[in-house]
Design a protein around this motif. Structure first.
Motif: not given
Length: 646
Positions: A404-414
Motif C-alpha cells: 500500500v505504501y509503495k502504491n501511494l508513492g511513499g519513500e520512507q520504506w525503512k
C-alpha cells in the motif's frame, strides 16, 4: 415454551454451535483418562473469580486471586501446592491451576472427611468479607472438568451446569448488612460413565459441588441442621473447620459429550431473530450497492464514453448536446485526483497492514473454533492459537503495509518496515503492561507473570518482527498497481458538501452499521469475557463475522460513491475511519455496560475494565477500517477503469 415447540430450535442451535463436531475430535492434551475403582481422580483448584450471583445482577469486581492467597486461608496439600503446567493462552486469561488436598477415589463414596482447622485473623476477615459480598466463586477442576452448580434457565426451563460455586452468601440466620455465611463444607457429586465393553474402565463425565456453611462446635459431623458459620467485619478471630463429602453417580452421558451440559445457550431465540434480521438488512444493503454499480454507474459510464467518442470525432458542442450527451459531471470530474496520495500515507499503510493481519487472524480463529479444534476442555487454546496466528501472519501485515505504501508513492520504506510490526503491537503491549501493574499491585492472579511477559517479547522480536520485515521486503519488491487514470499535478478544489457527507456525520453513520451487525453476538462475547461464562456459539459468530464484513464493505462503498459524486476525492482516510468507527461504538457499548451491569467498588476495577475495553475497541476498529478501505479501493479501481479518459 413447550418441549415440542423448543425441539427444532434446540436441534438447529446445536448444529450451528457444532458441539457434536467438536466432540468428535480427541485433541492433544484432552484425550480421555480412564480410571479403575479406587484410583485417585485429581481435583485441582483454579483462581477465585467474581461472578454474577446477586439479586441486582451486577458484576462487582474484575479482579481474580490465587486459590491459596493468604487471605482465603484454604487448606493446603501436604508438601505445599504445585502448579499444573498451563498453555500460554491459559496464563494470559488468568488461569492459575494448582493441586489441592482433596482426595477423590473413583467409585468410592466418602462422608464428612476433614481437611484442616484454620484460625482467621482480623486481617484475613477484612480481606474475606468483601470477597463474599462481591460474589466471588471457587473454581475447581475434576479430571479437567469444571466443578459447578446445577442452575435452571428461567426462559427455557432447562437445567445446565454453571462452572464455579460461591465462596459465601448473605446469612439467612443473621440477615443483617455485612453478615455473611462462609461456606466451609462441600458436597461433591461426581458423575462417571463406563467405557463400552470395559466395565472396569470408568471416566468422569460431570462434577457438581453444593457448598454450605456449618458451624462446628466439636468434632465435625456434617449435620444439615447446624448453624451457619457467620463471618462479619470487625471479628477479631474466627475458628473454621473445612470438611467435604463425595458421592459417585453413574451417568449415561458419554465422555465425548460431557461438555454439553456446561455449554448452555442463554436466550437462543435472540440469536436467530437477530441473525435473520441482520441477514435481511445485509441483503438489502448489498442489493442497494449492486443497484448503484449496475444501474447508476453503467448509465454514467455509458454517457461518459459517448461524450469521449464525440470529442474524438471532433463534433461540435451543439451536435454533442443534440445527441443528448451533457458535459462531464459527478464522479468523473475528479478522475485526475481520485488516486492522489492522501496525507499521512505512512500511518495509513501501517494501520492497513495491521488491519488485514487482524482480520485474517479473527477469521481463522473463528473457523478453527467452529471446526472444534479449540475445545473448551483444552484450556487457553483460544488465546494460544491467537498468539500463534498473529506471529505467523506478521508476514501478511508487512506485505500489505509495504504494498500500500509503495502504491501511494511513499519513500520512507525503512520507517514503514519498522513501524508496521512495532506501532500497533507496541501500543497494545504498553497498555497491557500498564494495566498489568494494577493487577500486580492488587496481588491478583490475573496479573501476567514477568516470565510470560519476557516470553511474549521474545516471540515478538524473534519471530513476529522478522516475518513482518520479510513481508515488507517482498511487498516493496512487488510492482506498483497502476492506476487506471493519470493524476493531475495541481489538486482540484473541493466544493462544499452536504451535511451528511461531512467527516464527522458520515463516519458516525457508516460506522454504526457494522456494529449493528454484530451487536447481539458481541453482548454474548463480552459476557463471556467479563462474567466468567463459557462461550461456544462459534457457528453464529462465524456468520456474524461474515455479515459484518459484507456490511462494512457495502456501506463504505456507498459512502465513497456519494463522496466522489459530490466531487470530493479524499476518500482514503474517510473509508478507513468510517468502518473503524464501529470500534468506537463497541467502546460506547462497554461504557453502557459499565453503568448498567457493573458496579465496581474500587478505582482499579474501573481502570482495568475501561483499559481492556479500549484495547478490544481499538483492535476491532483497525480490523474493520481495513475492510472498508480495501472495499472502497476495489470499487474506485473498477469504476475508473471502465471509462475512457484522454
Amino acid at each position: 415454551m413447550h418441549a415440542r415447540d423448543s425441539a427444532p430450535w434446540a436441534l438447529i442451535t446445536s448444529l450451528l454451535a457444532t458441539s457434536q463436531v467438536a466432540s468428535a475430535f480427541y485433541l492433544p492434551g484432552v484425550a480421555p483418562t480412564s480410571y479403575k475403582k479406587g484410583d485417585i481422580v485429581p481435583l485441582n483448584v483454579n483462581s477465585v473469580k467474581p461472578v454474577i450471583a446477586s439479586q441486582d445482577y451486577r458484576m462487582h469486581s474484575v479482579l481474580s486471586y490465587d486459590y491459596y492467597h493468604p487471605g482465603f486461608g484454604f487448606c493446603r496439600p501436604n508438601g505445599g501446592p504445585k502448579y499444573i503446567q498451563e498453555s500460554l493462552g491459559s496464563i494470559l486469561f488468568g488461569d492459575r491451576i494448582m493441586t489441592s488436598p482433596f482426595e477423590l477415589k473413583m467409585g468410592v463414596d466418602e462422608s464428612c472427611k476433614q481437611l484442616c482447622p484454620q484460625k482467621y485473623s482480623e486481617e484475613m476477615i477484612e480481606f474475606l468479607v468483601p470477597k463474599i459480598a462481591n460474589d466471588y466463586a471457587l473454581n475447581w477442576l475434576i479430571d479437567g472438568l469444571p466443578a459447578g452448580q446445577i442452575m435452571e434457565d428461567d426462559l427455557t426451563n432447562t437445567q445446565y451446569y454453571s462452572p464455579g460455586f460461591l465462596l459465601g452468601q448473605q446469612s439467612e440466620q443473621e440477615p443483617q448488612p455485612e453478615h455473611y455465611a462462609f461456606n466451609n463444607h462441600y458436597d461433591i457429586t461426581v458423575e462417571y460413565h463406563r467405557v463400552s465393553g470395559k466395565d472396569d474402565q470408568l471416566r468422569v463425565v460431570g462434577a457438581v459441588v453444593s457448598p454450605s456453611s456449618r458451624k462446628y462446635t466439636g468434632e465435625p459431623d456434617c449435620r444439615d441442621d447446624l448453624d451457619e458459620l457467620v463471618i462479619r467485619t470487625g471479628d477479631k478471630v474466627l475458628d473454621v473447620r473445612f470438611t467435604y463429602s463425595v458421592q459417585w453417580r453413574e451417568s449415561p452421558t458419554a465422555w465425548a459429550t460431557r461438555w454439553d451440559k456446561y455449554l448452555h445457550v442463554f436466550d437462543p431465540k435472540i440469536h436467530w431473530f437477530w441473525l435473520i434480521d441482520t441477514a435481511i438488512f445485509v441483503a438489502i444493503l448489498v442489493l442497494t450497492v449492486m443497484s448503484v454499480l449496475v444501474r447508476t454507474l453503467k448509465k454514467d459510464i455509458s454517457r461518459y464514453n459517448r461524450l469521449d467518442q464525440i470529442n474524438l470525432d471532433d463534433l461540435s458542442g451543439t451536435a454533442a448536446f443534440d445527441d443528448g450527451v451533457q458535459e462531464d459531471s459527478g464522479w468523473k470530474l475528479v478522475h485526475g485526483d481520485v488516486f492522489r496520495a492522501p496525507s499521512h500515507r505512512l500511518m495509513l499503510s501501517v494501520l492497513l497492514g495491521n488491519g488485514v493481519q487482524l482480520s485474517v487472524i479473527a477469521g481463522l480463529t473463528i473457523l478453527f473454533a467452529l471446526l472444534g479444534f479449540l475445545s473448551p476442555s483444552n484450556r487457553g487454546s483460544l488465546g494460544t492459537i491467537s498468539v500463534l496466528l498473529y506471529t505467523l501472519l506478521s508476514f501478511i501485515g508487512g506485505y500489505v503495509s509495504a504494498r500500500v505504501y509503495k502504491n501511494l508513492g511513499g519513500e520512507q520504506w525503512k520507517l514503514n518496515m519498522a513501524l508496521t510490526p512495532s506501532l500497533v503491537p507496541g501500543v497494545v503491549f504498553c497498555t497491557f503492561f500498564f494495566l498489568n501493574l494494577f493487577l500486580w499491585a492488587k496481588q491478583s492472579s490475573g496479573a501476567v507473570p514477568l516470565s510470560t511477559m519476557i516470553v511474549l517479547i521474545g516471540i515478538w522480536f524473534v519471530m513476529s518482527i522478522p516475518l513482518s520485515v520479510a513481508g515488507s521486503w517482498v511487498g516493496f519488491r512487488s510492482p506498483v498497481i497502476e492506476a487506471p487514470v493519470r493524476t493531475n499535478q495541481i489538486p482540484r478544489q473541493i466544493p462544499p458538501t452536504q451535511t451528511y457527507l461531512k467527516p464527522i456525520p458520515s463516519v458516525f453513520i457508516v460506522g454504526l452499521l457494522p456494529f449493528l451487525a454484530i451487536f447481539v453476538e458481541l453482548s454474548f462475547v463480552m459476557s463471556s469475557i467479563w462474567f466468567s461464562r463459557i462461550y461456544y456459539m462459534f457457528g453464529f459468530l462465524f456468520v456474524c463475522y461474515a455479515l459484518m464484513i459484507a456490511v462494512a464493505a457495502s456501506s463504505t462503498i456507498l459512502l465513497t460513491y456519494f463522496l466522489l459524486c459530490s466531487e470530493n476525492y479524499n476518500w482514503q482516510w474517510r473509508a478507513f475511519l468510517a468502518s473503524a468507527m464501529s470500534g468506537v461504538y463497541i467502546f460506547i457499548y462497554s461504557l453502557v455496560n459499565l453503568f448498567g451491569k457493573i458496579s465496581f467498588s474500587g478505582f482499579a476495577g474501573v481502570v482495568l475494565y475501561l483499559g481492556y475495553s479500549a484495547l478490544i475497541s481499538l483492535l476491532f476498529g483497525i480490523l474493520a477500517g481495513s475492510i472498508g478501505y480495501f472495499a472502497s479501493w476495489w470499487f474506485v479501481q473498477r469504476i475508473y477503469s471502465s471509462i475512457k479518459v484522454d
